[in-house]
Design a protein around this motif. Structure first.
Motif, PDB file in Angstrom:
ATOM      1  N   HIS A   1       0.856  -1.184   0.000  1.00 34.89           N
ATOM      2  CA  HIS A   1       0.000   0.000   0.000  1.00 34.89           C
ATOM      3  C   HIS A   1       0.896   1.240   0.000  1.00 34.89           C
ATOM      4  CE1 HIS A   1      -3.245   2.592   2.177  1.00 34.89           C
ATOM      5  NE2 HIS A   1      -3.240   2.803   0.873  1.00 34.89           N
ATOM      6  N   ILE A   2       0.747   2.084  -1.024  1.00 35.93           N
ATOM      7  CA  ILE A   2       1.605   3.261  -1.173  1.00 35.93           C
ATOM      8  C   ILE A   2       0.757   4.528  -1.108  1.00 35.93           C
ATOM      9  CG2 ILE A   2       3.138   4.512  -2.761  1.00 35.93           C
ATOM     10  CD1 ILE A   2       4.028   1.781  -3.835  1.00 35.93           C
ATOM     11  N   GLN A   3       1.212   5.512  -0.342  1.00 30.39           N
ATOM     12  CA  GLN A   3       0.547   6.819  -0.257  1.00 30.39           C
ATOM     13  C   GLN A   3       1.587   7.921  -0.469  1.00 30.39           C
ATOM     14  OE1 GLN A   3      -1.132   5.832   3.693  1.00 30.39           O
ATOM     15  NE2 GLN A   3      -3.108   6.549   2.899  1.00 30.39           N
ATOM     16  N   MET A   4       1.393   8.724  -1.501  1.00 30.33           N
ATOM     17  CA  MET A   4       2.255   9.875  -1.764  1.00 30.33           C
ATOM     18  C   MET A   4       1.416  11.123  -1.525  1.00 30.33           C
ATOM     19  SD  MET A   4       4.098   8.520  -5.298  1.00 30.33           S
ATOM     20  CE  MET A   4       5.529   9.608  -5.174  1.00 30.33           C
ATOM     21  N   HIS A   5       1.919  12.032  -0.684  1.00 27.57           N
ATOM     22  CA  HIS A   5       1.120  13.200  -0.290  1.00 27.57           C
ATOM     23  C   HIS A   5       1.898  14.500  -0.495  1.00 27.57           C
ATOM     24  CE1 HIS A   5      -1.717  15.728   1.797  1.00 27.57           C
ATOM     25  NE2 HIS A   5      -0.799  16.097   2.681  1.00 27.57           N
ATOM     26  N   ASN A   6       1.253  15.449  -1.212  1.00 33.89           N
ATOM     27  CA  ASN A   6       1.768  16.809  -1.370  1.00 33.89           C
ATOM     28  C   ASN A   6       3.193  16.827  -1.959  1.00 33.89           C
ATOM     29  OD1 ASN A   6       1.427  19.632  -1.160  1.00 33.89           O
ATOM     30  ND2 ASN A   6       2.600  19.681   0.753  1.00 33.89           N
ATOM     31  N   ILE A   7       3.394  16.044  -3.021  1.00 34.27           N
ATOM     32  CA  ILE A   7       4.720  15.926  -3.622  1.00 34.27           C
ATOM     33  C   ILE A   7       5.013  17.124  -4.523  1.00 34.27           C
ATOM     34  CG2 ILE A   7       6.236  14.525  -5.073  1.00 34.27           C
ATOM     35  CD1 ILE A   7       5.542  13.196  -2.412  1.00 34.27           C
TER      36      ILE A   7
ATOM     37  N   PHE B   1      -1.185  10.800  -4.448  1.00 32.02           N
ATOM     38  CA  PHE B   1      -1.422   9.560  -5.201  1.00 32.02           C
ATOM     39  C   PHE B   1      -1.428   8.395  -4.223  1.00 32.02           C
ATOM     40  CE2 PHE B   1       0.230   5.797  -7.442  1.00 32.02           C
ATOM     41  CZ  PHE B   1      -0.717   5.687  -8.451  1.00 32.02           C
ATOM     42  N   GLU B   2      -2.402   7.494  -4.386  1.00 30.68           N
ATOM     43  CA  GLU B   2      -2.502   6.311  -3.538  1.00 30.68           C
ATOM     44  C   GLU B   2      -2.619   5.063  -4.406  1.00 30.68           C
ATOM     45  OE1 GLU B   2      -5.264   4.632   0.131  1.00 30.68           O
ATOM     46  OE2 GLU B   2      -6.238   5.538  -1.617  1.00 30.68           O
ATOM     47  N   LEU B   3      -1.851   4.038  -4.057  1.00 28.25           N
ATOM     48  CA  LEU B   3      -1.917   2.746  -4.743  1.00 28.25           C
ATOM     49  C   LEU B   3      -2.231   1.672  -3.708  1.00 28.25           C
ATOM     50  CD1 LEU B   3      -1.400   1.101  -7.390  1.00 28.25           C
ATOM     51  CD2 LEU B   3       0.955   0.812  -6.586  1.00 28.25           C
ATOM     52  N   LYS B   4      -3.358   0.993  -3.912  1.00 23.79           N
ATOM     53  CA  LYS B   4      -3.762  -0.058  -2.981  1.00 23.79           C
ATOM     54  C   LYS B   4      -3.203  -1.406  -3.415  1.00 23.79           C
ATOM     55  CE  LYS B   4      -8.144   2.268  -1.878  1.00 23.79           C
ATOM     56  NZ  LYS B   4      -9.632   2.169  -1.958  1.00 23.79           N
TER      57      LYS B   4
ATOM     58  N   ASN C   1       0.963  15.038 -21.930  1.00 23.41           N
ATOM     59  CA  ASN C   1       2.419  15.001 -21.897  1.00 23.41           C
ATOM     60  C   ASN C   1       2.932  16.213 -21.131  1.00 23.41           C
ATOM     61  OD1 ASN C   1       1.929  13.836 -25.104  1.00 23.41           O
ATOM     62  ND2 ASN C   1       3.009  12.611 -23.616  1.00 23.41           N
ATOM     63  N   GLY C   2       3.841  15.970 -20.205  1.00 24.75           N
ATOM     64  CA  GLY C   2       4.372  17.057 -19.399  1.00 24.75           C
ATOM     65  C   GLY C   2       3.575  17.313 -18.129  1.00 24.75           C
ATOM     66  N   ALA C   3       2.539  16.482 -17.866  1.00 23.42           N
ATOM     67  CA  ALA C   3       1.728  16.675 -16.653  1.00 23.42           C
ATOM     68  C   ALA C   3       2.485  16.281 -15.395  1.00 23.42           C
ATOM     69  CB  ALA C   3       0.426  15.879 -16.758  1.00 23.42           C
ATOM     70  N   GLY C   4       3.531  15.442 -15.550  1.00 25.39           N
ATOM     71  CA  GLY C   4       4.345  15.063 -14.391  1.00 25.39           C
ATOM     72  C   GLY C   4       4.202  13.613 -13.959  1.00 25.39           C
ATOM     73  N   LYS C   5       3.547  12.781 -14.768  1.00 26.61           N
ATOM     74  CA  LYS C   5       3.283  11.386 -14.392  1.00 26.61           C
ATOM     75  C   LYS C   5       4.575  10.598 -14.167  1.00 26.61           C
ATOM     76  CE  LYS C   5       1.175  10.587 -18.268  1.00 26.61           C
ATOM     77  NZ  LYS C   5       1.434  11.880 -18.934  1.00 26.61           N
ATOM     78  N   SER C   6       5.452  10.616 -15.161  1.00 24.78           N
ATOM     79  CA  SER C   6       6.697   9.845 -15.057  1.00 24.78           C
ATOM     80  C   SER C   6       7.592  10.394 -13.954  1.00 24.78           C
ATOM     81  CB  SER C   6       7.448   9.862 -16.397  1.00 24.78           C
ATOM     82  OG  SER C   6       6.672   9.250 -17.406  1.00 24.78           O
ATOM     83  N   THR C   7       7.602  11.714 -13.788  1.00 22.32           N
ATOM     84  CA  THR C   7       8.409  12.322 -12.720  1.00 22.32           C
ATOM     85  C   THR C   7       7.937  11.837 -11.351  1.00 22.32           C
ATOM     86  OG1 THR C   7       8.823  14.290 -14.056  1.00 22.32           O
ATOM     87  CG2 THR C   7       9.154  14.496 -11.684  1.00 22.32           C
ATOM     88  N   LEU C   8       6.620  11.779 -11.164  1.00 23.29           N
ATOM     89  CA  LEU C   8       6.068  11.306  -9.894  1.00 23.29           C
ATOM     90  C   LEU C   8       6.522   9.879  -9.601  1.00 23.29           C
ATOM     91  CD1 LEU C   8       4.061  11.994  -7.553  1.00 23.29           C
ATOM     92  CD2 LEU C   8       2.317  10.794  -8.890  1.00 23.29           C
TER      93      LEU C   8
ATOM     94  N   GLU D   1       9.455  18.450  -1.673  1.00 23.47           N
ATOM     95  CA  GLU D   1       8.564  18.478  -0.503  1.00 23.47           C
ATOM     96  C   GLU D   1       7.641  17.279  -0.588  1.00 23.47           C
ATOM     97  OE1 GLU D   1       6.327  22.097   0.338  1.00 23.47           O
ATOM     98  OE2 GLU D   1       7.653  23.196  -1.025  1.00 23.47           O
ATOM     99  N   GLY D   2       6.965  16.980   0.536  1.00 17.21           N
ATOM    100  CA  GLY D   2       5.960  15.925   0.542  1.00 17.21           C
ATOM    101  C   GLY D   2       6.432  14.667   1.244  1.00 17.21           C
ATOM    102  N   THR D   3       5.502  13.712   1.397  1.00 13.20           N
ATOM    103  CA  THR D   3       5.805  12.469   2.111  1.00 13.20           C
ATOM    104  C   THR D   3       5.392  11.259   1.276  1.00 13.20           C
ATOM    105  OG1 THR D   3       3.647  12.532   3.222  1.00 13.20           O
ATOM    106  CG2 THR D   3       5.516  13.512   4.387  1.00 13.20           C
ATOM    107  N   ILE D   4       6.113  10.148   1.494  1.00 14.58           N
ATOM    108  CA  ILE D   4       5.792   8.865   0.858  1.00 14.58           C
ATOM    109  C   ILE D   4       5.706   7.820   1.966  1.00 14.58           C
ATOM    110  CG2 ILE D   4       6.495   7.087  -0.789  1.00 14.58           C
ATOM    111  CD1 ILE D   4       8.160   9.238  -2.223  1.00 14.58           C
ATOM    112  N   ASN D   5       4.566   7.163   2.053  1.00 13.76           N
ATOM    113  CA  ASN D   5       4.372   6.089   3.020  1.00 13.76           C
ATOM    114  C   ASN D   5       4.144   4.775   2.287  1.00 13.76           C
ATOM    115  OD1 ASN D   5       4.050   7.111   6.025  1.00 13.76           O
ATOM    116  ND2 ASN D   5       3.147   8.663   4.681  1.00 13.76           N
ATOM    117  N   ILE D   6       4.874   3.737   2.697  1.00 15.75           N
ATOM    118  CA  ILE D   6       4.704   2.397   2.130  1.00 15.75           C
ATOM    119  C   ILE D   6       4.337   1.454   3.268  1.00 15.75           C
ATOM    120  CG2 ILE D   6       5.817   0.486   0.911  1.00 15.75           C
ATOM    121  CD1 ILE D   6       7.566   2.490  -0.536  1.00 15.75           C
ATOM    122  N   ASP D   7       3.144   0.872   3.157  1.00 11.25           N
ATOM    123  CA  ASP D   7       2.599   0.000   4.207  1.00 11.25           C
ATOM    124  C   ASP D   7       2.630   0.697   5.567  1.00 11.25           C
ATOM    125  OD1 ASP D   7       2.011  -2.026   2.417  1.00 11.25           O
ATOM    126  OD2 ASP D   7       3.952  -3.017   2.677  1.00 11.25           O
TER     127      ASP D   7
END
Length: 493
Positions: A2-8, A23-26, A37-44, A56-62
């Motif tokens: 379970h991945i949660q990316m907040h305010n990146i 962004f959250e991945l269950k 294109n250029g929206a930032g998907k690959s960068t994220l 800035e921002g936080t990433i939580n895994i499990d």
């Protein structure tokens, strides 16, 4: 997982790429990540695996705050990224590419080639891939290289697989096989981040969707709760009234005619013609010979026999410069290695094929060159802060626009487009389609090779179907259906 990316947040120099993305991945879900294109998907995703570091921002895994210093570290925890731009080593064999950095050794310290081959054959069988393991990867088609990358990722003990445009170079049959593999992984609890511009795929394989625009999260929804029009509107911030703009072709004379063209082992006795103002689509399965035909017409490869006629007169095209002199442009399917000089700026790339347009007595008019480049950047809506930006720093879709601009600038009479919208978002696709219409309205003859059947049906006036190096039929638009094309593409009548 379970991945949660907040305010990146992420900026490269003065270019703010991400501005507070969530962004959250269950666990066990297939989650679509969409945006222009250029929206930032690959960068994220590159931030998630440690290729880039967030500002800035936080990433939580499990439930635990987690950051990686490198993709290798992320891979050890079970996160694998199949990148849009292929990472094969062309001089190495397919087998070596599959196990690079993950070689299996025997107890004596020597490579256990037998075990590596067995694992590779097993993985290829799951994907219905038939590529000789001893073949140099550089001799494989783009589609085959894509399958090598997918197989390589699936051989890891992955808990999360990020797929960036995984089907861009694949045929319908290969896409369906990949979907079977994805569903099998999902049943085993593997989570998939699925980045794609192909809307049909998103609604077929994904559970939820997160839409990004200009470096921000716009919305996250369950797939059954949204639809094509809503996704497009949120991606581009405007309505797209039609996916494929209407074509009202006015045909002129036959511009290009190919007679009984053959290249041993690739295609045989190929004959077709294309008129001024026409879009002739080429469809067929991967490896059918479509791209090889186009390369030979443009002079990248030699014909063993056959003739090429321009406006009724035979021409000898032995190298690409001959084709350019005759007004033929070629947008290749492999933009990274063949379409662009990645370290050159946008301006330098666009100018490469057009120097004669703004030079006199060996001197280049920098004013005319800049006017030419600025006009094309504006016309194709290339997202960049400057024409001096290096091509490698653009998103995949904007790189493709630079390649197209380079050839449009020569004022071609024949333009060959091989997978012109590969890796391009829905808004940019429509811009390319509109540009195709503008070119044919001016009398340009267009040959479009595409693996996307809706694109072939939506933009072609006639469709040539290729099977094992032969054209098995040329269909008028009004007679063409997906079923009819696939029948001819698989050798049926």
């Amino acid at each position: 997982m379970h991945i949660q990316m907040h305010n990146i947040h992420k900026a490269f120099g003065t270019n703010q790429v991400l501005s507070g993305v969530d962004f959250e991945l269950k666990e066990g879900e297939v989650h679509a990540l969409m945006g222009e294109n250029g929206a930032g998907k690959s960068t994220l995703m590159n931030i998630l695996i440690g290729l880039h570091q967030r500002d800035e921002g936080t990433i939580n895994i499990d439930g635990k705050e987690t950051y990686f210093d490198s993709p290798k570290e992320a891979e050890r925890l079970g996160l694998t990224f199949i990148h849009q731009e292929l990472n094969v080593w062309p001089e190495m064999t397919v087998l070596d590419n599959l196990f690079i950095g993950k070689e299996i050794s025997s107890s004596t310290g020597l490579l256990n080639t037998r075990q590596m081959k067995a694992l590779a054959i097993e993985q290829f069988a799951k994907l219905s891939v038939d590529i000789p393991l001893e073949r140099p990867a550089g001799e494989c088609s783009v589609g085959q290289q894509q399958m090598i990358e997918i197989a390589k990722a699936l051989m890891t003990d992955a808990k999360v697989i990020i797929m960036d445009e995984p089907t861009a170079a694949l045929t319908e049959r290969e896409i369906q096989k990949l979907f079977e593999v994805i569903r099998s992984l999902q049943k085993n609890g593997v989570s998939i981040v699925y980045i794609s511009h192909r809307m049909e795929e998103i609604f077929t394989i994904c559970d939820r969707i997160t839409i990004m625009r200009d470096g921000r999260t716009v919305d996250t929804k369950a797939i059954p709760e949204t639809n094509f029009d809503e996704v497009v509107r949120k991606m581009v911030g405007r309505e797209l009234t039609e996916r494929y703009p209407a074509r009202n072709p006015k045909y002129g004379e036959v511009i290009l005619e190919v007679r009984n063209a053959s290249r041993k082992g690739l295609f045989e006795n190929v004959s077709f013609d294309v008129k001024a103002g026409e879009v002739l689509g080429f469809s067929g399965l991967m490896g059918s010979g479509r791209t090889e035909m186009m390369r030979a017409i443009f002079g990248l490869d030699r014909l063993d026999s056959g003739e090429i006629m321009l406006r009724g007169k035979k021409v000898n095209i032995r190298k690409p410069s001959d084709a350019v002199k005759h007004g033929i442009g070629f947008i290749t399917e492999d933009r990274k290695d063949e379409g662009l000089v990645l370290d050159f700026s946008i301006r330098e790339n666009m100018a490469l094929t057009n120097l004669f347009s703004f030079s006199s007595k060996g001197f280049i008019s920098t004013v005319k060159e800049q006017e030419f480049v600025d006009t094309l950047i504006k016309r194709l809506q290339i997202k960049t802060q400057s024409s001096e930006t290096a091509a490698r720093n653009l998103s995949g879709g904007n790189q493709q626009k630079v390649v197209i601009a380079k050839w449009v600038g020569i004022g071609p009479s024949v333009l060959i487009l091989d997978e012109p919208t590969r890796g391009v978002d829905v808004g940019a696709k429509r811009e390319i389609y509109q540009l195709m219409n503008e070119l044919t309205d001016r009398g340009v003859a267009i040959i479009m090779v595409s693996s996307e059947l809706p694109e072939v049906l939506g933009m072609s006036d006639r469709i040539a179907v290729v099977h094992e190096g032969h054209i098995t039929g040329v269909l008028p638009k009004e007679e063409a259906t997906q079923e009819h094309i696939m029948t001819l593409a698989t050798g049926g009548q």
